[in-house]
Design a protein around this motif. Structure first.
Motif: not given
Length: 490
Positions: A85, A141, A138, A82, A95
């Motif tokens: 990204r 992130y 998530t 994450a 994602i």
């Protein structure tokens, strides 16, 4: 006789085995699906793949647990993915989408190679694994993004809170230490010609005066600037690429340096270090890269503003010098006043020497501290200049050419010193840079003007040299006019 349809594998295949055996096919198919996303369109295959092989391996282990009952932990992998990204500009929707594309790539390939039948227990574990990976990714992130936004806010607050570049940089480094988990030291070096000079340091304040050449022999900062990419070192205190006494003396272990770039040009280097850890998390690296990148634009603006102010001050100084020369034919008294104007506008020291009756005479020494002015006269008496010296005032007098030393090294001070006591005094003055220009009149050297920096730590440039030469030219004209007037009819 029964068997699998043409092109299909026997139905005995397990999904966990399929994930391992068909990893390359799954990845290739997933890459093609990812290319449809704008954020991934220009990335290399390796950048898109990132952690996927390890992710597939964990998913296969989790799927297999329906048969062997072994517990499987995803560890920090989804979090690291994450953060990667986030660093590549993916948003939260991206994602979610990439995990959905992975699900489709696996199931479509399964149907094409195995058929429509699948073990429901394995399928449930497959879905559970992907859902858990996505959940952790998530969450991480969102946490990392929130941390980045707070760090960027700190940069903005620091920039708005001060107009002084050094103060801003120090605030930035303190924010870096407060925002990261294992960072104990942070340093920013800015480019000055072909060197990098430490402009701010936290945790390594003893290295604040260090400078390094922009070459691979210039320590870790030189390596980062030369290679123009981030560099990580696991044990900085013992790594041969690290030459800073401050870093080695402090016992820094993990060290991570990044270049400060503007229009493909390196304007500086920043690095963080840890006294306890031998590695930084990807999140900390990302946060530091982001802070360094955002700070670069502020540094550029501050440098441009500082240069503008320096130029304006220099022009005002030259204008005032011209006015002073025009008002009086007593050029010696005028030169003394101008030397005082030069401090601290363009120098910490200003020294004027003129040739009178065939001998060099010191006309003026100017410094903000009167005691240091007295010391300069005493040094001149105790350690007179060697007329054959290859540098300094004697050299400028002989050649009629200016001399610019952007940074006075200890070796240069040692070469200029007559003895150890002389060297100790010179070191105590903290001299940083100097410009010596000849006062020329019709190819005749009338004297010199020397500008020296010390307390301000200012480094001189070619622009400063042009200003000094301009002043020397105006001084030469004033001296010539005064002498012509003195020689004229009464």
């Amino acid at each position: 006789m029964t068997g699998a349809p043409a092109g299909l594998e026997p139905p005995r295949s397990r999904l966990c085995e399929f994930l391992r055996d068909r990893e390359a096919e799954i990845i290739a198919d997933w890459i093609q699906r990812m290319r449809a996303m704008s954020q991934a369109r220009d990335l290399s295959d390796s950048a898109i793949v990132d952690h996927l092989p390890k992710i597939l391996e964990l998913i296969a282990d989790f799927v297999e647990s329906v048969h062997n009952g072994k517990p499987v932990s995803f560890g920090t992998l989804p979090k690291a993915h994450a953060v990667d990204r986030l660093a590549r500009g993916f948003d939260l929707d991206n994602i979610v989408t990439e995990y959905g594309l992975l699900r489709r790539a696996v199931l479509d390939l399964w149907e094409a190679r195995i058929g429509p039948t699948i073990d429901l227990g394995e399928l449930r574990n497959f879905d559970t694994a992907l859902d858990e990976l996505l959940r952790q990714a998530t969450v991480r992130y969102a946490e990392a993004r929130d941390k980045l936004l707070k760090a960027v806010d700190r940069i903005s607050e620091s920039a708005l809170g001060t107009a002084d570049l050094e103060t801003f940089l120090k605030d930035l480094l303190r924010a870096t230490l407060e925002s990261t988990e294992s960072v104990d030291t942070a340093v920013v070096l800015l480019r000055e010609g072909d060197t990098l000079r430490v402009r701010a340091a936290v945790g390594l304040e003893e290295g604040i005066d260090e400078t390094f050449p922009i070459t691979t022999s210039g320590g870790i900062a030189g390596h980062v600037a030369t290679e123009r990419r981030p560099i990580f070192i696991q044990d900085a205190a013992s790594d041969p690429r690290v030459i800073s006494p401050a870093i080695r003396g402090k016992g820094v272990r993990a060290l991570y340096g990044v270049p400060l770039m503007r229009d493909d040009k390196v304007i500086g280097v920043a690095h963080i270090g840890s006294l306890t850890a031998s590695e930084f998390s990807e999140e900390d690296k990302l946060l530091f890269r982001t802070m360094a990148s955002r700070a670069t634009s502020i540094v550029i603006k501050a440098q441009l503003l500082a240069e503008l102010r320096r130029t304006e001050s220099a022009h005002r100084f030259l204008a005032e010098a011209s006015r002073q020369f025009a008002q009086s034919l007593d050029y010696e008294a005028t030169l003394k006043r101008i030397a005082r104007l030069a401090v601290p506008t363009i120098a910490d020291w200003c020294v004027v020497d003129l040739i009178q009756n065939g001998a060099l005479q010191r006309v003026s020494v100017s410094h903000a501290d009167p005691d240091k002015e007295t010391l300069a006269y005493e040094l001149e008496e105790r350690y007179p200049h060697d007329p054959n010296a290859s540098t300094g005032i004697p050299h400028v007098l002989r050649t009629g050419r200016p001399e610019l030393i952007a940074e006075i090294t200890d070796a240069e001070m040692a070469a200029a010193a007559t003895d150890s006591q002389h060297l100790e005094i010179l070191r105590g003055l903290g001299l940083k840079a100097y410009i010596i220009v000849p006062i020329l009149s019709r190819d005749q050297v009338l004297g010199t003007i020397a500008f020296v920096t010390a307390e301000s730590k200012r480094r001189y440039s070619e622009d400063d040299l042009r200003i000094a030469e301009d002043l020397a030219g105006r001084a030469a004209t004033a001296i010539e006019n005064a002498r012509l007037y003195a020689e004229g009819p009464r």
